[in-house]
Every structure is written in C-alpha cells, then in structure tokens.
Design an enzyme around this catalytic site. Structure first.
Site, PDB file in Angstrom:
ATOM      1  N   ASN A  10      77.713 -33.743  34.453  1.00 33.35           N
ATOM      2  CA  ASN A  10      76.462 -33.881  35.385  1.00 33.35           C
ATOM      3  C   ASN A  10      76.935 -34.514  36.438  1.00 33.35           C
ATOM      4  O   ASN A  10      77.050 -35.615  36.627  1.00 33.35           O
ATOM      5  CB  ASN A  10      75.417 -34.874  34.365  1.00 33.35           C
ATOM      6  CG  ASN A  10      74.166 -35.056  35.332  1.00 33.35           C
ATOM      7  OD1 ASN A  10      74.087 -34.422  36.387  1.00 33.35           O
ATOM      8  ND2 ASN A  10      73.244 -35.690  34.603  1.00 33.35           N
ATOM      9  N   TRP A  11      76.658 -33.857  37.740  1.00 30.93           N
ATOM     10  CA  TRP A  11      77.272 -34.366  39.114  1.00 30.93           C
ATOM     11  C   TRP A  11      76.153 -35.045  39.870  1.00 30.93           C
ATOM     12  O   TRP A  11      76.573 -35.787  40.721  1.00 30.93           O
ATOM     13  CB  TRP A  11      77.603 -33.034  40.012  1.00 30.93           C
ATOM     14  CG  TRP A  11      79.043 -32.105  39.261  1.00 30.93           C
ATOM     15  CD1 TRP A  11      79.652 -32.493  38.161  1.00 30.93           C
ATOM     16  CD2 TRP A  11      79.661 -31.154  39.985  1.00 30.93           C
ATOM     17  NE1 TRP A  11      80.780 -31.774  38.043  1.00 30.93           N
ATOM     18  CE2 TRP A  11      80.743 -30.936  39.130  1.00 30.93           C
ATOM     19  CE3 TRP A  11      79.471 -30.459  41.171  1.00 30.93           C
ATOM     20  CZ2 TRP A  11      81.471 -29.713  39.706  1.00 30.93           C
ATOM     21  CZ3 TRP A  11      80.279 -29.604  41.485  1.00 30.93           C
ATOM     22  CH2 TRP A  11      81.201 -29.039  40.571  1.00 30.93           C
ATOM     23  N   LYS A  12      74.940 -34.880  39.116  1.00 27.84           N
ATOM     24  CA  LYS A  12      73.924 -35.967  39.616  1.00 27.84           C
ATOM     25  C   LYS A  12      73.746 -35.348  41.278  1.00 27.84           C
ATOM     26  O   LYS A  12      74.118 -34.471  41.556  1.00 27.84           O
ATOM     27  CB  LYS A  12      74.054 -37.399  39.285  1.00 27.84           C
ATOM     28  CG  LYS A  12      74.277 -37.395  37.902  1.00 27.84           C
ATOM     29  CD  LYS A  12      74.400 -38.923  37.583  1.00 27.84           C
ATOM     30  CE  LYS A  12      74.103 -39.274  35.980  1.00 27.84           C
ATOM     31  NZ  LYS A  12      74.248 -40.503  35.205  1.00 27.84           N
ATOM     32  N   HIS A  96      66.491 -35.730  31.533  1.00 27.19           N
ATOM     33  CA  HIS A  96      67.413 -36.904  32.053  1.00 27.19           C
ATOM     34  C   HIS A  96      66.785 -38.156  32.016  1.00 27.19           C
ATOM     35  O   HIS A  96      65.831 -38.039  32.535  1.00 27.19           O
ATOM     36  CB  HIS A  96      68.402 -36.371  33.272  1.00 27.19           C
ATOM     37  CG  HIS A  96      69.647 -37.278  32.935  1.00 27.19           C
ATOM     38  ND1 HIS A  96      69.431 -38.514  33.723  1.00 27.19           N
ATOM     39  CD2 HIS A  96      70.824 -37.108  32.506  1.00 27.19           C
ATOM     40  CE1 HIS A  96      70.704 -39.126  33.621  1.00 27.19           C
ATOM     41  NE2 HIS A  96      71.539 -38.467  32.905  1.00 27.19           N
ATOM     42  N   GLU A  98      67.222 -40.318  33.939  1.00 27.73           N
ATOM     43  CA  GLU A  98      67.003 -40.649  35.387  1.00 27.73           C
ATOM     44  C   GLU A  98      65.798 -39.951  35.878  1.00 27.73           C
ATOM     45  O   GLU A  98      65.054 -40.423  36.773  1.00 27.73           O
ATOM     46  CB  GLU A  98      68.395 -40.203  36.332  1.00 27.73           C
ATOM     47  CG  GLU A  98      69.232 -41.397  36.343  1.00 27.73           C
ATOM     48  CD  GLU A  98      70.911 -40.997  36.617  1.00 27.73           C
ATOM     49  OE1 GLU A  98      71.155 -39.763  37.016  1.00 27.73           O
ATOM     50  OE2 GLU A  98      71.684 -41.473  35.898  1.00 27.73           O
ATOM     51  N   GLU A 168      71.798 -40.011  25.171  1.00 30.69           N
ATOM     52  CA  GLU A 168      72.266 -40.865  26.047  1.00 30.69           C
ATOM     53  C   GLU A 168      71.573 -42.399  26.386  1.00 30.69           C
ATOM     54  O   GLU A 168      70.563 -42.301  26.716  1.00 30.69           O
ATOM     55  CB  GLU A 168      72.141 -40.331  27.532  1.00 30.69           C
ATOM     56  CG  GLU A 168      72.783 -38.778  27.719  1.00 30.69           C
ATOM     57  CD  GLU A 168      73.295 -38.497  29.065  1.00 30.69           C
ATOM     58  OE1 GLU A 168      74.264 -38.427  29.590  1.00 30.69           O
ATOM     59  OE2 GLU A 168      72.365 -38.650  30.133  1.00 30.69           O
ATOM     60  N   GLY A 174      76.419 -45.174  33.487  1.00 29.42           N
ATOM     61  CA  GLY A 174      76.741 -45.646  34.748  1.00 29.42           C
ATOM     62  C   GLY A 174      77.120 -46.947  34.707  1.00 29.42           C
ATOM     63  O   GLY A 174      77.218 -47.838  35.836  1.00 29.42           O
ATOM     64  N   SER A 213      78.799 -43.391  30.162  1.00 29.54           N
ATOM     65  CA  SER A 213      80.039 -43.817  30.471  1.00 29.54           C
ATOM     66  C   SER A 213      81.261 -43.191  29.577  1.00 29.54           C
ATOM     67  O   SER A 213      82.363 -44.086  29.192  1.00 29.54           O
ATOM     68  CB  SER A 213      80.136 -45.396  30.193  1.00 29.54           C
ATOM     69  OG  SER A 213      79.150 -45.939  31.185  1.00 29.54           O
ATOM     70  N   GLY A 234      78.761 -38.257  33.238  1.00 30.44           N
ATOM     71  CA  GLY A 234      78.572 -38.304  34.637  1.00 30.44           C
ATOM     72  C   GLY A 234      79.788 -38.729  35.631  1.00 30.44           C
ATOM     73  O   GLY A 234      80.538 -37.755  35.738  1.00 30.44           O
ATOM     74  N   GLY A 235      79.810 -39.907  35.925  1.00 27.77           N
ATOM     75  CA  GLY A 235      80.900 -40.191  36.681  1.00 27.77           C
ATOM     76  C   GLY A 235      82.336 -39.547  36.705  1.00 27.77           C
ATOM     77  O   GLY A 235      82.845 -39.290  37.752  1.00 27.77           O
TER      78      GLY A 235
HETATM   79  P1  13P Z   1      77.869 -41.936  33.139  1.00 27.35           P
HETATM   80  O1  13P Z   1      78.910 -40.859  32.700  1.00 27.35           O
HETATM   81  O2  13P Z   1      78.390 -42.006  34.551  1.00 27.35           O
HETATM   82  O3  13P Z   1      77.580 -43.168  32.573  1.00 27.35           O
HETATM   83  O4  13P Z   1      76.671 -40.753  33.309  1.00 27.35           O
HETATM   84  C1  13P Z   1      76.242 -40.360  32.035  1.00 27.35           C
HETATM   85  C2  13P Z   1      75.180 -39.527  32.261  1.00 27.35           C
HETATM   86  O5  13P Z   1      73.818 -39.612  32.858  1.00 27.35           O
HETATM   87  C3  13P Z   1      75.269 -37.953  32.079  1.00 27.35           C
HETATM   88  O6  13P Z   1      74.323 -37.269  32.108  1.00 27.35           O
END
Ligand code: 13P
Length: 252
Positions: A10-12, A96, A98, A168, A174, A213, A234-235
């Site tokens: 997920n590149w957000k 998600h 967020e 999640e 994050g 994470s 994510g990251g």
């Molecule tokens: P991180 O891997 O950066 O914690 O993000 C997880 C995430 O929200 C994937 O959708």
C-alpha cells in the site's frame, strides 16, 4: 485447502507518476521469480493507469486504495468501481483504517462498497482492525466481529470466499510496533472463524493478510503462521528491495 500467499504494497499518498515508474521498474525484476506468490501494489489514483501499463504481463496486480460505492453521481472528488475496472485495475482496498479514522469511512458505506467492487469485477480487500484502546480494554474481538459482520453483510456465502481481508491493528500501523506473531495469528484465526460462521467453505478459501509495520525481517515468521495468508505492507513497500524480500519470504 492451501491458499496462495498474497503480498500487497500500500503506497498510500506516495509517488508521482515518474517516481512510481521508477519504483515499479525496480520491483518487477525482483519479484519475477517468486513463483506461487501473488503480488499487488496499491498506488495513488493518479498513477494507476501508468502502473497497470507497466505491470501488464507480470505477476504484479494493481489495486486502488479506495472507491465510492455508487457507480456514478454528484460525489465531487470520488472515483467509482467501474472507473477503476475500466483502467484494468484488479482490486481495491476498502475500509483502510486511515480512511476510517481520517476521512469518516463508515461500516454502512463499506457494506455497499464490497458488493459494488465485485459487481465491477474488482477484488475487494477489506481492512479491519482495532485501536490500541480497544485492545487494552479487551474489545478486539468485539471490534473485529462488528466490522466483519457489518461490512460483509451483503455478500452471499458463495462469494464470501473471494473476499480478501486484511487484519491491521491500528496501533501497529506506521509505528514500527509489529503485533507479535501470536497476536496476529490469534486475531486472524478469529476473523476466519467469523467468516466460517457464515460459510465454512468460504473460510477455507478466504485469504486473510496481516498488516502493520511488516518488514523483511519480521515477514517470514508472520507468514509461517497457519492462518496468515500474506501481508499488506505500507512503508516497506516503498522500497523495491524490502518489498521483494517480503515477497521472497512468502514463497511456499
Ligand atoms: P506500515 O507497514 O507502514 O505500518 O503500514 C501498514 C498499512 O497501513 C498497510 O495498509
């Protein structure tokens, strides 16, 4: 029944078209030999067409990060499922944390979004998870039950097994604080049991991912747990080397 492992990045809200192009060109050769693993990226809307074109013929599927439940209408700033499938996007993240926390995404909307994704030929990837407060209060299962039951209420048992679910825990996103493998396994087994309440056959098929994470050095242990079918990253997915290492950890 064995489920094909699935690693999604997920590149957000990261990457312009030029940056996304550089990232996918670095990623494709690094995952081309990962036989037996499904790989997906979820880039921003503005890069979807370019990423679909670049990923064509590879093992990397392109998913969107959100969509509106209506096919069309007066919903300024929104994008519909048919608009995504027209681009050959294969799937879409829904709910998600967020989106839920920062943009007011509701379970009521998600109950409409999941069938709307299917209707347009998109793979729905439903995200669920508890906050730190909810976990500390012992409310994790209650939260997961509420989200899974309400968000998938309109999906009939025959289609339920095609949904991908991503667990999640919000406190692990994050933050660098991964859930322990036992916490992740326990919550994901619980989500699978919720699906089994509707259809035992669907529960055997549904792929349930862990997200929060995930890094190359934590991936293998997580992916080794019996109910964890993959990862939503994510990251670490913004780094081709790290993403490829996580994909490699999923090779059966
Ligand atoms: P991180 O891997 O950066 O914690 O993000 C997880 C995430 O929200 C994937 O959708």
């Amino acid at each position: 029944m064995s489920r094909v492992p699935l690693i999604a990045g997920n590149w957000k809200m990261h990457k312009t078209i030029a940056e996304a192009e550089a990232l996918i060109q670095a990623l494709l050769p690094r995952v081309s030999a990962a036989d037996g693993v499904d790989v997906a990226i979820c880039p921003p809307f503005t890069t979807l067409q370019a990423m679909v074109d670049s990923a064509r013929g590879s093992r990397v599927a392109v998913w969107a990060q959100n969509m509106h439940q209506a096919q069309e209408g007066a919903f300024t700033g929104e994008v519909s499922a048919p608009m995504l499938s027209e681009l050959d996007v294969a799937g879409v993240l829904l709910g998600h944390s967020e989106r839920r926390e920062l943009f007011g995404e509701t379970d009521r909307a998600l109950a409409q979004k999941v069938p709307a994704a299917f209707a347009a030929g998109l793979l729905p990837v439903l995200c669920v998870g508890e906050t730190e407060d909810e976990r500390e209060r012992g409310d994790t299962e209650r939260k997961l039950r509420h989200q899974v039951q309400e968000d998938l209420a309109r999906i009939d048992p025959g289609q339920l097994g095609d949904v991908v679910i991503a667990y999640e825990p919000i406190w692990a996103i994050g933050t660098g604080q991964t859930a322990t493998v036992e916490q992740a396994q326990e919550a994901i087994a619980f989500v699978r049991a919720l699906v089994a309440d509707r259809s035992p056959q669907a529960a055997e098929r549904t792929r349930i991912l862990y997200g929060g994470s995930v890094k190359p050095d934590s991936a293998a242990e997580l992916l080794g747990m019996p109910d964890i079918d993959g990862a939503l990253v994510g990251g670490a997915s913004l780094d081709a080397e790290a993403m490829a290492a996580i994909v490699a950890a999923a090779i059966p």
